[in-house]
Write an enzyme that holds these catalytic residues in place. Structure first.
Site, PDB file in Angstrom:
ATOM      1  N   ARG A  70      31.993  43.664  41.065  1.00  0.00           N
ATOM      2  CA  ARG A  70      32.066  42.735  39.933  1.00  0.00           C
ATOM      3  C   ARG A  70      30.781  42.765  39.100  1.00  0.00           C
ATOM      4  O   ARG A  70      30.808  42.661  37.874  1.00  0.00           O
ATOM      5  CB  ARG A  70      32.315  41.318  40.452  1.00  0.00           C
ATOM      6  CG  ARG A  70      32.513  40.284  39.368  1.00  0.00           C
ATOM      7  CD  ARG A  70      32.548  38.884  39.960  1.00  0.00           C
ATOM      8  NE  ARG A  70      33.663  38.685  40.857  1.00  0.00           N
ATOM      9  CZ  ARG A  70      34.899  38.367  40.468  1.00  0.00           C
ATOM     10  NH1 ARG A  70      35.165  38.252  39.179  1.00  0.00           N
ATOM     11  NH2 ARG A  70      35.848  38.174  41.357  1.00  0.00           N
ATOM     12  N   SER A 108      45.370  36.767  37.734  1.00  0.00           N
ATOM     13  CA  SER A 108      44.816  36.563  36.404  1.00  0.00           C
ATOM     14  C   SER A 108      43.378  37.060  36.360  1.00  0.00           C
ATOM     15  O   SER A 108      42.683  37.091  37.373  1.00  0.00           O
ATOM     16  CB  SER A 108      44.856  35.084  36.019  1.00  0.00           C
ATOM     17  OG  SER A 108      43.986  34.327  36.838  1.00  0.00           O
ATOM     18  N   ASP A 127      44.297  44.059  42.730  1.00  0.00           N
ATOM     19  CA  ASP A 127      44.311  42.648  42.324  1.00  0.00           C
ATOM     20  C   ASP A 127      45.431  42.406  41.305  1.00  0.00           C
ATOM     21  O   ASP A 127      45.336  41.521  40.446  1.00  0.00           O
ATOM     22  CB  ASP A 127      42.958  42.246  41.735  1.00  0.00           C
ATOM     23  CG  ASP A 127      42.716  40.734  41.754  1.00  0.00           C
ATOM     24  OD1 ASP A 127      43.469  40.030  42.441  1.00  0.00           O
ATOM     25  OD2 ASP A 127      41.786  40.279  41.063  1.00  0.00           O
TER      26      ASP A 127
END
Length: 376
Positions: free
Chosen positions: A227, A289, A285
């Site tokens: 990330r 969202s 994933d």
């Protein structure tokens, strides 16, 4: 009864060369240099000359019931559809709940996994959601692990994120201990699957679980570790210490998000640093969202992705980053199967294992997918 895949270039994911693969119902029956179809009754021959065959792909983090909702009911995402997963080479998925463990719940997740299984996929689920204490099907993590066939672990537990339930280390270690105990009794993987946010403390729980408890690292799986660059560097340290990490496809550096690390660049870094690739997986994933928050924590936009990105980024790793085919494919086949402790039937092309195959052309474009012996 029989399907013969003739004259294919086969990766198990290890390179096997030119082979014939004989499938019998939903199993691999033979992998040989040449299988003579004359001795088999009721056989379909598929000419795979010029084609490449991989094991079926495994996506160990999919929001099969949909996700979202951080921006209100209009930001809820759609449920997964089997045909939309299969066409991208994925034959096995693990369903997961995210931020919304209220309108999307464990009975809903279990039922959706059953539906997808009947429609051609192999399916598993994690029990729980972002929430701590964990909300389970049977009333306890251990019981879910032992008595619910599809439950292979707990997750995704949210850490270092504005949506986290701020669990203490004692709570996290207790969840891991319960999962470990359930795994011992049931013979399952017993993964505790952690959603890592952008907070600097995201990886620290992983190190503390390793250093302050006796819970084996095999039960701990942090995801979204690419990330940010800082988070990824800590994840590399964890990998060096024998931990397992899960990269998330779809993190592409951009002007609005310059700090993330693309999976194919992450894989290149891991290779360049001569780290153990067996501890690395990638998941999509998908159907969850991808919200963007303002400085006050309000959702200003929300997107979603599908499973297509999983193989797209592995293919980029092979074609644009020079990562060996065997290595790149292993992270969505063999490694994932080992992590889920389903490698007795998934993850490699071997006699006796499930007939899950992905047939590609020479440009690594998917031509056909075979899941449990059925061709799509």
């Amino acid at each position: 009864m029989f399907r013969l895949l003739k004259d294919a270039t086969v990766y198990s994911p290890e390179y096997l060369g030119k082979k014939d693969i004989l499938l019998c119902f939903d199993k691999v029956a033979l992998i040989e240099d040449n299988v003579n179809p004359a001795g088999f009754k009721d056989i379909e021959i598929v000419n795979c000359d010029g084609k490449i065959i991989f094991p079926g792909f495994i996506d160990l983090h999919v929001h099969i019931t949909g996700g979202g909702g951080e921006g209100g009911f209009t930001t809820r995402t759609e449920e997964a559809q089997a045909e939309d997963i299969l066409k991208y080479g994925i034959t096995t998925v693990v369903g997961v709940l995210g931020a919304d463990g209220v309108t999307r719940n464990m009975p809903n997740l279990y039922a959706k996994a059953r539906q997808l299984e009947l429609e051609g996929l192999s399916t598993y689920i994690y029990t729980g959601s972002y929430q701590v204490p964990v909300i389970t099907l049977t009333g306890s993590v251990q019981s879910d692990m032992v008595f619910v066939d599809k439950v292979i672990g707990v997750g995704e537990i949210c850490l270092a994120d504005s949506r986290a339930f701020e669990p203490s280390f004692d709570e996290i270690s207790r969840i891991a201990a319960q999962t470990r105990n359930g795994a011992i009794i049931s013979g399952k993987a017993g993964l505790v699957h952690f959603h890592l946010g952008q907070g600097e403390s995201a990886m620290e729980y992983m190190f503390r679980l390793s250093n302050e408890t006796l819970i084996p690292k095999q039960h701990i799986l942090p995801t979204h570790v690419n990330r940010t660059k800082g988070l990824f560097n800590r994840a590399l340290e964890y990998l060096k210490q024998g931990g397992n990490i899960d990269l998330t496809a779809g993190f592409i550096p951009s002007g609005s998000d310059p700090e993330c690390v693309a999976t194919y660049d992450a894989l290149k870094t891991i290779i360049d640093n001569d780290l153990d690739f067996s501890g690395v997986t990638i998941s999509s994933d998908a159907y969850g969202s991808v919200p963007t928050f303002d400085e006050n924590g309000n959702v200003v936009s929300s997107e979603t992705v599908n499973c297509k990105i999983l193989f797209d980024e592995v293919r980029t790793a092979i074609k644009d980053r020079g990562i060996p085919v065997e290595t790149a494919i292993s992270i969505i086949t063999k490694n994932a199967a080992e992590r889920l402790k389903i490698d007795n039937k998934k993850g490699t092309l071997q006699v006796g294992k499930d007939a899950d195959c992905v047939i590609c052309d020479s440009g690594l474009n998917i031509v056909n997918v075979i899941s449990k012996g059925k061709m799509y």
